[in-house]
Design a protein around this motif. Structure first.
Motif, mmCIF file in Angstrom:
data_model
loop_
_atom_site.group_PDB
_atom_site.id
_atom_site.type_symbol
_atom_site.label_atom_id
_atom_site.label_comp_id
_atom_site.label_asym_id
_atom_site.label_seq_id
_atom_site.Cartn_x
_atom_site.Cartn_y
_atom_site.Cartn_z
ATOM 1 N N ILE A 88 26.355 21.604 60.142
ATOM 2 C CA ILE A 88 25.533 21.171 59.021
ATOM 3 C C ILE A 88 25.400 22.281 57.974
ATOM 4 O O ILE A 88 25.256 22.014 56.778
ATOM 5 N N VAL A 89 25.505 23.549 58.408
ATOM 6 C CA VAL A 89 25.448 24.665 57.457
ATOM 7 C C VAL A 89 26.638 24.589 56.507
ATOM 8 O O VAL A 89 26.511 24.806 55.298
ATOM 9 N N LEU A 90 27.806 24.264 57.046
ATOM 10 C CA LEU A 90 29.003 24.119 56.224
ATOM 11 C C LEU A 90 28.868 22.942 55.268
ATOM 12 O O LEU A 90 29.281 23.009 54.111
ATOM 13 N N LEU A 91 28.274 21.860 55.756
ATOM 14 C CA LEU A 91 28.061 20.685 54.909
ATOM 15 C C LEU A 91 27.112 21.015 53.762
ATOM 16 O O LEU A 91 27.295 20.550 52.633
ATOM 17 N N VAL A 92 26.086 21.818 54.031
ATOM 18 C CA VAL A 92 25.153 22.240 52.985
ATOM 19 C C VAL A 92 25.882 23.057 51.924
ATOM 20 O O VAL A 92 25.696 22.860 50.715
ATOM 21 N N TYR A 93 26.742 23.959 52.366
ATOM 22 C CA TYR A 93 27.509 24.778 51.420
ATOM 23 C C TYR A 93 28.404 23.917 50.536
ATOM 24 O O TYR A 93 28.434 24.072 49.304
ATOM 25 N N VAL A 94 29.150 23.006 51.153
ATOM 26 C CA VAL A 94 30.043 22.132 50.394
ATOM 27 C C VAL A 94 29.238 21.281 49.413
ATOM 28 O O VAL A 94 29.649 21.058 48.269
ATOM 29 N N SER A 95 28.093 20.804 49.842
ATOM 30 C CA SER A 95 27.269 19.952 48.990
ATOM 31 C C SER A 95 26.723 20.718 47.793
ATOM 32 O O SER A 95 26.649 20.180 46.682
ATOM 33 N N ALA A 96 26.330 21.976 48.009
ATOM 34 C CA ALA A 96 25.873 22.799 46.882
ATOM 35 C C ALA A 96 27.009 23.004 45.881
ATOM 36 O O ALA A 96 26.807 22.949 44.663
ATOM 37 N N LEU A 97 28.217 23.221 46.397
ATOM 38 C CA LEU A 97 29.395 23.353 45.543
ATOM 39 C C LEU A 97 29.621 22.074 44.737
ATOM 40 O O LEU A 97 29.885 22.115 43.526
ATOM 41 N N MET A 98 29.497 20.932 45.390
ATOM 42 C CA MET A 98 29.699 19.644 44.732
ATOM 43 C C MET A 98 28.649 19.398 43.662
ATOM 44 O O MET A 98 28.945 18.854 42.592
ATOM 45 N N PHE A 99 27.414 19.780 43.944
ATOM 46 C CA PHE A 99 26.335 19.572 42.971
ATOM 47 C C PHE A 99 26.653 20.276 41.655
ATOM 48 O O PHE A 99 26.469 19.715 40.570
ATOM 49 N N VAL A 100 27.145 21.502 41.757
ATOM 50 C CA VAL A 100 27.478 22.261 40.551
ATOM 51 C C VAL A 100 28.708 21.672 39.863
ATOM 52 O O VAL A 100 28.715 21.431 38.645
ATOM 53 N N MET A 101 29.764 21.399 40.636
ATOM 54 C CA MET A 101 31.028 20.987 40.045
ATOM 55 C C MET A 101 30.955 19.621 39.378
ATOM 56 O O MET A 101 31.648 19.379 38.376
ATOM 57 N N ARG A 102 30.130 18.720 39.892
ATOM 58 C CA ARG A 102 30.056 17.393 39.295
ATOM 59 C C ARG A 102 29.484 17.413 37.880
ATOM 60 O O ARG A 102 29.700 16.480 37.109
ATOM 61 N N HIS A 103 28.774 18.456 37.539
ATOM 62 C CA HIS A 103 28.257 18.557 36.181
ATOM 63 C C HIS A 103 29.355 18.845 35.156
ATOM 64 O O HIS A 103 29.129 18.731 33.949
ATOM 65 N N PHE A 104 30.542 19.239 35.635
ATOM 66 C CA PHE A 104 31.644 19.558 34.726
ATOM 67 C C PHE A 104 32.726 18.490 34.731
ATOM 68 O O PHE A 104 33.776 18.665 34.107
ATOM 69 N N ALA A 105 32.490 17.382 35.423
ATOM 70 C CA ALA A 105 33.519 16.343 35.543
ATOM 71 C C ALA A 105 33.905 15.764 34.192
ATOM 72 O O ALA A 105 35.080 15.495 33.936
ATOM 73 N N GLY A 106 32.920 15.556 33.324
ATOM 74 C CA GLY A 106 33.211 14.961 32.026
ATOM 75 C C GLY A 106 34.157 15.813 31.202
ATOM 76 O O GLY A 106 35.118 15.304 30.601
ATOM 77 N N ALA A 107 33.920 17.128 31.194
ATOM 78 C CA ALA A 107 34.776 18.029 30.422
ATOM 79 C C ALA A 107 36.193 18.070 30.995
ATOM 80 O O ALA A 107 37.180 18.096 30.252
ATOM 81 N N ILE A 108 36.309 18.060 32.336
ATOM 82 C CA ILE A 108 37.630 18.091 32.971
ATOM 83 C C ILE A 108 38.385 16.798 32.686
ATOM 84 O O ILE A 108 39.575 16.809 32.358
ATOM 85 N N ALA A 109 37.690 15.663 32.819
ATOM 86 C CA ALA A 109 38.332 14.364 32.594
ATOM 87 C C ALA A 109 38.831 14.223 31.159
ATOM 88 O O ALA A 109 39.844 13.562 30.909
ATOM 89 N N LYS A 110 38.141 14.846 30.203
ATOM 90 C CA LYS A 110 38.599 14.778 28.807
ATOM 91 C C LYS A 110 39.932 15.478 28.630
ATOM 92 O O LYS A 110 40.731 15.130 27.764
ATOM 93 N N ARG A 111 40.189 16.474 29.478
ATOM 94 C CA ARG A 111 41.432 17.236 29.363
ATOM 95 C C ARG A 111 42.580 16.591 30.129
ATOM 96 O O ARG A 111 43.714 16.556 29.642
ATOM 97 N N ILE A 112 42.299 16.107 31.352
ATOM 98 C CA ILE A 112 43.399 15.602 32.188
ATOM 99 C C ILE A 112 43.255 14.124 32.516
ATOM 100 O O ILE A 112 44.105 13.580 33.221
ATOM 101 N N SER A 113 42.211 13.474 32.047
ATOM 102 C CA SER A 113 41.879 12.061 32.273
ATOM 103 C C SER A 113 41.248 11.861 33.650
ATOM 104 O O SER A 113 41.398 12.691 34.554
ATOM 105 N N SER A 114 40.559 10.744 33.810
ATOM 106 C CA SER A 114 39.901 10.437 35.086
ATOM 107 C C SER A 114 40.916 10.287 36.212
ATOM 108 O O SER A 114 40.677 10.724 37.341
ATOM 109 N N VAL A 115 42.049 9.654 35.919
ATOM 110 C CA VAL A 115 43.082 9.480 36.947
ATOM 111 C C VAL A 115 43.715 10.825 37.300
ATOM 112 O O VAL A 115 44.019 11.098 38.473
ATOM 113 N N GLY A 116 43.910 11.682 36.313
ATOM 114 C CA GLY A 116 44.413 13.024 36.585
ATOM 115 C C GLY A 116 43.465 13.800 37.476
ATOM 116 O O GLY A 116 43.889 14.571 38.350
#
Length: 433
Positions: free
Chosen positions: A258-286
């Motif tokens: 569960i400690v590893l799951l917490v770490y991955v989840s914290a990583l996901m929380f941060v990274m999902r805030h940048f999804a819009g900017a990434i998708a604009k560059r490579i598209s949602s399918v990319g």
């Protein structure tokens, strides 16, 4: 009521809380899975206890899938408010049922209570997705990938909070049932906020698209069903290993999974805030193409990790892969098939939930089979020394993780072809209703 006339900020916060609640529930189930196995399923059938836990956890995804299948068609009729209130009720009743299961003698009654309770929390989970996803798509029609990813960033946030609380409860020697009590708290808060809010109608209703036109939109577009089939595998790569992590990785790495799951989840929380900017560059399918590549590599590396440091490195790769999968798949459907309304989003979630219902028991079955093989037969399991049993469980855990590592690879040619086709004609922009 038009989206512009609503308190979008308040509604978005309610949506975030609802997703936080279901993420917390995910962590709680991961926290208590070893306790359920040890206290209920091991005494009943030691040789098949992992498969039994997988089946019980799978009941959550059954409820989730069923609610999305039917709830998404009903949300236009009963409204988002009632759907979210039903989700809160499912979590409260499910939590109370798990508390009851821990207090009755081990046997069929306890098994039935666990299954029924996890099914109720799954129904609550599905009701959240049936209401919150179309709500955000309706409130922010021009930035769906960005907003849906931020909305679903609160899923890993719930996992982080629930995981850390679970580790604390375990370290303090407190009863595992306290995890379940904690699960009820956000559902009660959300119910209070929902009662006072005014909700929008879905995009489909706002545009005056009939049910018949909505169904035609889905059934006359084969690409929708291609994405629907893809959701089976993306969900399996993300959610099944996450729900199984505390059982398997605890054996592989020698630390609380569960400690590893917490770490991955914290990583996901941060990274999902940048999804819009990434998708604009490579598209949602990319973005999905990248996600599947990293997810497959991460899952395989996780099965090979034999130290906490290697496990964290592998989990980073896996987390970067699965981070964007669920919300970006929803965004792709909402962008390309807006006339499909809540039903299109619900059908996609149904595919994801149904996938986990099959994959979790499969992982449990692979675990049990490998466990018996390594021990030299089922009869030998109860005679093993603690050291020998630990090695047997480690081998079984590796096998169960490697079994799902290939699933994202199957999607690479699918997303690759769609991405190339999109680039040939120009990046796809969100369609209008």
């Amino acid at each position: 009521m038009a989206a512009a006339d609503l308190d979008r900020k308040r509604l978005y916060h309610i949506g975030n809380l609802s997703i936080f609640m279901i993420g917390l529930g995910f962590a709680v189930r991961a926290n208590i899975a070893p306790d359920l196995q040890r206290e209920i399923y091991d005494p009943i059938d030691l040789a098949n206890s992992a498969a039994m836990v997988g089946e019980a956890l799978g009941a959550t995804f059954t409820g989730f899938a069923l609610t999305l299948l039917f709830g998404s068609a009903l949300v236009d009729l009963i409204g988002m408010k009632r759907m979210l209130l039903l989700s809160a009720l499912g979590y409260v009743l499910g939590s109370l049922g798990l508390l009851a299961a821990s207090s009755v003698p081990v046997g069929e009654a306890a098994q039935a209570l666990v299954l029924g309770s996890l099914l109720l929390t799954g129904l609550g989970w599905g009701a959240v997705e049936a209401a919150s996803n179309p709500m955000v798509a309706s409130l922010y029609p021009e930035e769906k990938t960005h907003r849906l990813n931020i909305l679903h960033a609160w899923w890993p946030a719930g996992i982080v909070v629930g995981g850390l609380l679970g580790v604390g409860i375990s370290a303090a020697g407190l009863p595992w049932e306290l995890n379940v009590v904690i699960l009820m708290l956000p559902s009660l808060v959300m119910a209070g906020l929902v009662m006072k809010a005014v909700f929008p109608v879905t995009e489909r209703v706002a545009a005056g698209v009939s049910y018949g036109e909505m169904l035609k939109e889905l059934f006359r577009r084969p690409l929708f069903w291609v994405f629907w089939a893809c959701m089976f595998l993306t969900a399996a790569a993300e959610l099944a290993p996450g729900q199984w992590v505390n059982i398997s990785l605890s054996n592989i790495v020698g630390m609380q999974g569960i400690v590893l799951l917490v770490y991955v989840s914290a990583l996901m929380f941060v990274m999902r805030h940048f999804a819009g900017a990434i998708a604009k560059r490579i598209s949602s399918v990319g973005l999905m193409l990248f996600s599947c590549t990293a997810a497959a590599a991460g899952l395989y590396l996780l099965s090979l990790a034999n130290t906490p440091l290697l496990a964290f490195a592998a989990a980073t790769v896996w987390g970067m892969g699965v981070c964007y999968m669920w919300p970006t798949m929803l965004a792709i459907i909402s962008e390309r098939f807006p006339r499909g309304g809540a039903v299109a989003l619900g059908l996609l979630g149904f595919a994801g939930g149904l996938s986990i219902q099959f994959v979790l028991p499969l992982m449990g079955g692979i675990f049990d089979s490998a466990k018996a093989e390594a021990a030299g037969g089922v009869a030998q399991l109860s005679n093993l020394s603690p050291e020998a049993l630990a090695e047997v469980l480690r081998y079984a855990s590796v096998e169960s993780f490697q079994a799902v590592a290939f699933l994202p690879l199957l999607l690479l040619p699918v997303f690759g072809l769609i991405w190339l086709f999109d680039r040939k004609r120009g990046h796809t922009q969100p369609a209008t209703v």
